[in-house]
Design a protein around this motif. Sequence first.
Motif, PDB file in Angstrom:
ATOM      1  N   LYS A 118       7.231   4.665  16.890  1.00  0.00           N
ATOM      2  CA  LYS A 118       7.091   4.397  18.542  1.00  0.00           C
ATOM      3  C   LYS A 118       5.927   3.598  18.691  1.00  0.00           C
ATOM      4  O   LYS A 118       4.624   3.811  18.126  1.00  0.00           O
ATOM      5  N   LYS A 119       5.753   2.812  19.753  1.00  0.00           N
ATOM      6  CA  LYS A 119       4.635   1.783  20.048  1.00  0.00           C
ATOM      7  C   LYS A 119       4.845   1.755  21.659  1.00  0.00           C
ATOM      8  O   LYS A 119       5.918   1.148  22.094  1.00  0.00           O
ATOM      9  N   SER A 120       3.736   2.133  22.148  1.00  0.00           N
ATOM     10  CA  SER A 120       3.723   1.855  23.573  1.00  0.00           C
ATOM     11  C   SER A 120       2.591   1.081  24.051  1.00  0.00           C
ATOM     12  O   SER A 120       1.306   1.162  23.408  1.00  0.00           O
ATOM     13  N   TYR A 121       2.536   0.377  25.045  1.00  0.00           N
ATOM     14  CA  TYR A 121       1.499  -0.232  25.760  1.00  0.00           C
ATOM     15  C   TYR A 121       1.176   0.211  27.166  1.00  0.00           C
ATOM     16  O   TYR A 121       2.127  -0.049  28.140  1.00  0.00           O
TER      17      TYR A 121
ATOM     18  N   GLY B 112       0.437  -3.805   9.234  1.00  0.00           N
ATOM     19  CA  GLY B 112      -1.008  -3.206   9.643  1.00  0.00           C
ATOM     20  C   GLY B 112      -1.842  -3.994  10.572  1.00  0.00           C
ATOM     21  O   GLY B 112      -3.028  -3.656  10.585  1.00  0.00           O
ATOM     22  N   LEU B 113      -1.312  -4.577  11.255  1.00  0.00           N
ATOM     23  CA  LEU B 113      -1.942  -5.585  12.221  1.00  0.00           C
ATOM     24  C   LEU B 113      -2.071  -4.638  13.571  1.00  0.00           C
ATOM     25  O   LEU B 113      -3.022  -5.052  14.420  1.00  0.00           O
ATOM     26  N   ILE B 114      -1.309  -3.987  13.705  1.00  0.00           N
ATOM     27  CA  ILE B 114      -1.493  -3.028  15.035  1.00  0.00           C
ATOM     28  C   ILE B 114      -1.173  -1.710  14.664  1.00  0.00           C
ATOM     29  O   ILE B 114      -0.481  -1.464  13.853  1.00  0.00           O
ATOM     30  N   GLY B 115      -1.595  -0.855  15.654  1.00  0.00           N
ATOM     31  CA  GLY B 115      -1.438   0.833  15.380  1.00  0.00           C
ATOM     32  C   GLY B 115      -0.104   1.102  15.762  1.00  0.00           C
ATOM     33  O   GLY B 115       0.711   0.281  16.495  1.00  0.00           O
ATOM     34  N   PHE B 116       0.358   2.583  15.735  1.00  0.00           N
ATOM     35  CA  PHE B 116       1.517   2.962  16.358  1.00  0.00           C
ATOM     36  C   PHE B 116       1.277   4.353  16.866  1.00  0.00           C
ATOM     37  O   PHE B 116       0.333   5.004  16.797  1.00  0.00           O
ATOM     38  N   ASN B 117       2.035   4.611  17.947  1.00  0.00           N
ATOM     39  CA  ASN B 117       1.823   5.876  18.709  1.00  0.00           C
ATOM     40  C   ASN B 117       2.519   7.026  17.951  1.00  0.00           C
ATOM     41  O   ASN B 117       2.318   8.025  18.415  1.00  0.00           O
ATOM     42  N   GLY B 118       3.643   7.037  17.337  1.00  0.00           N
ATOM     43  CA  GLY B 118       4.298   8.105  16.682  1.00  0.00           C
ATOM     44  C   GLY B 118       5.373   7.470  15.668  1.00  0.00           C
ATOM     45  O   GLY B 118       5.433   6.364  15.583  1.00  0.00           O
ATOM     46  N   GLY B 119       5.644   8.610  14.944  1.00  0.00           N
ATOM     47  CA  GLY B 119       6.413   8.428  13.798  1.00  0.00           C
ATOM     48  C   GLY B 119       5.822   8.203  12.438  1.00  0.00           C
ATOM     49  O   GLY B 119       4.583   8.505  12.277  1.00  0.00           O
ATOM     50  N   ASN B 120       6.599   7.639  11.549  1.00  0.00           N
ATOM     51  CA  ASN B 120       5.838   7.343  10.179  1.00  0.00           C
ATOM     52  C   ASN B 120       6.510   6.043   9.419  1.00  0.00           C
ATOM     53  O   ASN B 120       7.687   5.869   9.713  1.00  0.00           O
ATOM     54  N   VAL B 121       5.713   5.473   8.455  1.00  0.00           N
ATOM     55  CA  VAL B 121       6.297   4.216   7.804  1.00  0.00           C
ATOM     56  C   VAL B 121       5.841   4.820   6.361  1.00  0.00           C
ATOM     57  O   VAL B 121       4.685   4.983   6.201  1.00  0.00           O
ATOM     58  N   PHE B 122       6.693   4.749   5.445  1.00  0.00           N
ATOM     59  CA  PHE B 122       6.543   5.092   3.921  1.00  0.00           C
ATOM     60  C   PHE B 122       7.009   3.662   3.037  1.00  0.00           C
ATOM     61  O   PHE B 122       7.922   3.260   3.266  1.00  0.00           O
ATOM     62  N   TYR B 123       5.746   3.232   2.264  1.00  0.00           N
ATOM     63  CA  TYR B 123       6.127   2.452   1.077  1.00  0.00           C
ATOM     64  C   TYR B 123       6.195   2.689  -0.256  1.00  0.00           C
ATOM     65  O   TYR B 123       5.121   3.453  -0.416  1.00  0.00           O
ATOM     66  N   ASP B 124       7.346   2.932  -0.616  1.00  0.00           N
ATOM     67  CA  ASP B 124       7.616   3.437  -2.246  1.00  0.00           C
ATOM     68  C   ASP B 124       7.310   4.897  -2.010  1.00  0.00           C
ATOM     69  O   ASP B 124       6.617   5.494  -2.812  1.00  0.00           O
ATOM     70  N   GLY B 125       7.542   5.556  -0.818  1.00  0.00           N
ATOM     71  CA  GLY B 125       7.208   6.898  -0.596  1.00  0.00           C
ATOM     72  C   GLY B 125       5.810   7.400  -0.192  1.00  0.00           C
ATOM     73  O   GLY B 125       5.600   8.417   0.124  1.00  0.00           O
ATOM     74  N   LYS B 126       5.116   6.143  -0.317  1.00  0.00           N
ATOM     75  CA  LYS B 126       3.436   6.627   0.176  1.00  0.00           C
ATOM     76  C   LYS B 126       3.405   6.223   1.633  1.00  0.00           C
ATOM     77  O   LYS B 126       4.040   5.327   2.244  1.00  0.00           O
ATOM     78  N   SER B 127       2.905   7.387   2.241  1.00  0.00           N
ATOM     79  CA  SER B 127       2.560   7.200   3.740  1.00  0.00           C
ATOM     80  C   SER B 127       1.661   5.933   3.980  1.00  0.00           C
ATOM     81  O   SER B 127       0.628   5.740   3.456  1.00  0.00           O
ATOM     82  N   PHE B 128       2.015   4.994   5.163  1.00  0.00           N
ATOM     83  CA  PHE B 128       1.182   4.094   5.505  1.00  0.00           C
ATOM     84  C   PHE B 128      -0.180   4.402   6.034  1.00  0.00           C
ATOM     85  O   PHE B 128      -1.229   3.685   5.961  1.00  0.00           O
ATOM     86  N   LYS B 129      -0.054   5.378   6.740  1.00  0.00           N
ATOM     87  CA  LYS B 129      -1.277   5.539   7.524  1.00  0.00           C
ATOM     88  C   LYS B 129      -2.484   6.104   6.416  1.00  0.00           C
ATOM     89  O   LYS B 129      -3.525   6.022   6.497  1.00  0.00           O
TER      90      LYS B 129
END
Lengths: 252, 308
Positions: B8-11, B49-66
Amino acid sequence: MMRTFKAYFKKEIIESIRQYRYVIIAIGIVFFAVSNPILMKMLPKILSNQMSADLSSLFVVTRRAALINHIGDLLEIGFLVIIFTLSSTLSDELISKKLVFPYSKGCSPAQMVVAKFIHHVLATSLIIVLGFIINYYYVNILITGDDVPFLSYMLSAVLVGVYFMFNIGMCMLFSSLFKKGFVAGLISIAVSYSLIPISGINAIKAYMPYRLISAATAFSIEGAVTAIITAAAVSTLFIALTCYRMSKAEVI
Amino acid sequence: MLRVEGLKKSYKDFEVLKGIDFEVPKGCIYGFLGKNGAGKTTTMNILTGLIGFNGGNVFYDGKSFKDNKRSILSMIGYVPQDPVFYGYMNAYEYLKFIGGLSGMVELDIKRRSEEVLSIVGLKEAAKRKVGGYSGGMLQRFAIAVALFNRPKMLFLDEPTSSLDPQGRMEILSLIKELKEQGITVFFSTHILNDIERVCDQVTILDKGVVLVSDELKALKDKYIKPIYDIELEEPCEEVAAKIKSLEWVQNVVCHNTMMSVYVSDIEASKTKLLGIMADSGAAVISYSLRKSDLEDIFIRLVNSDENL
């Protein structure tokens, strides 16, 4: 470790050379270093030509007076040149999206800010010291009487350098907050000049950065140590806030 | 390789991404399709990684992006839509700067600079200042920069939209080559033809929602339905409005005298459409049935109120 710092420090050197930043700051500082003693030397003659009565004897220019006058000129004109040259250092990167590639490569915003700050402070300080050396040389050639030791004058250069460090830190913070470098520059100058009258208040004057200039014109560090510590601490705070702002900034 | 969950992303009050989910398998070319303003670039900016996000998750190769942002960023490359460089640097200097940021040693930077500049065909222009490059050269240089630290995954935001046909072909064949080298390519575009040429999987995004996410082949099998192309003697708006109201007609795209009728029930259309045309009194010049392509699927999906 420190790879962003190293990359950005080198980048700032290339940028300052290619965009004539060093040249602009050097001209702004060295010009007054050279012209000031010449004008001081000529001042009595200019005044005697302008006035009907011979008042030239009232304007006795000594080496000390010429050196103090140079510091004053540096604060008035050189300060504007430095601030407006550096005021777009972060705003331009943000607004023109130049940080997209570095940020997407894992660049550390804090290291970038610190690299820029150290580069700008070092470059400015070196040019200021160079300006003081040139000014001292010309003052000693052209003007006589009331000597100031060379090392005392170099101490003044260091104090002025610390004062500029405080202002560069503030300017970088504003540059990270405003989209236009010109606005960041104007606000930095407004804040800096508004601190001058406040520096006259006895209770706080020892802590005010402008105390550094008073000490520089007295060619003595006496009473300036507190101001040096305050200026360093506040500059660190400015840079910490800038780092925070740049780590939160959306660069695209 | 990449898993996006409920992103999720909101402005302020405007919700750009309304909880999107998709998964990008390793080694594929993944197309990210959507109209302007659908949220494609916002998604790309979050994933790089250029902007943040408001909800949810992103995983690269199982690793959390956060939690692993910096280490993950070192294994991805990003080509923005309008790449901007330090124009006073030449290509070698800029690549050296990027190499420095990526922690590469001097010798590796030199060798890799030669490699990536050869890949994108900019070796001869490498000593020219980047500020003097043309649009196509900038795009190719952007790919060189994105590839510089040997990323496992490459994000390209509308890489062909500003290029001439030859430039487009060059970029598309480059994308295919990258896949052969084992690099996962994620690229957004509104040029459907590009997706059809190179992509293995597609996600269609509209108004911050994923309409569909599947293999291109499966998508075609599932969604391709017949379309009637009808040419009339007179402008077709009036007839189009009449046909559009029919229960088994999904959409009608009208352009002057040409009309494309998207139907949901092929049998009904076969028996009824021609008769309705005749009853309407419209003079039909041509009438043909075609199988839809990705463009038709895209139009169907973004124009429908519910997923097909």
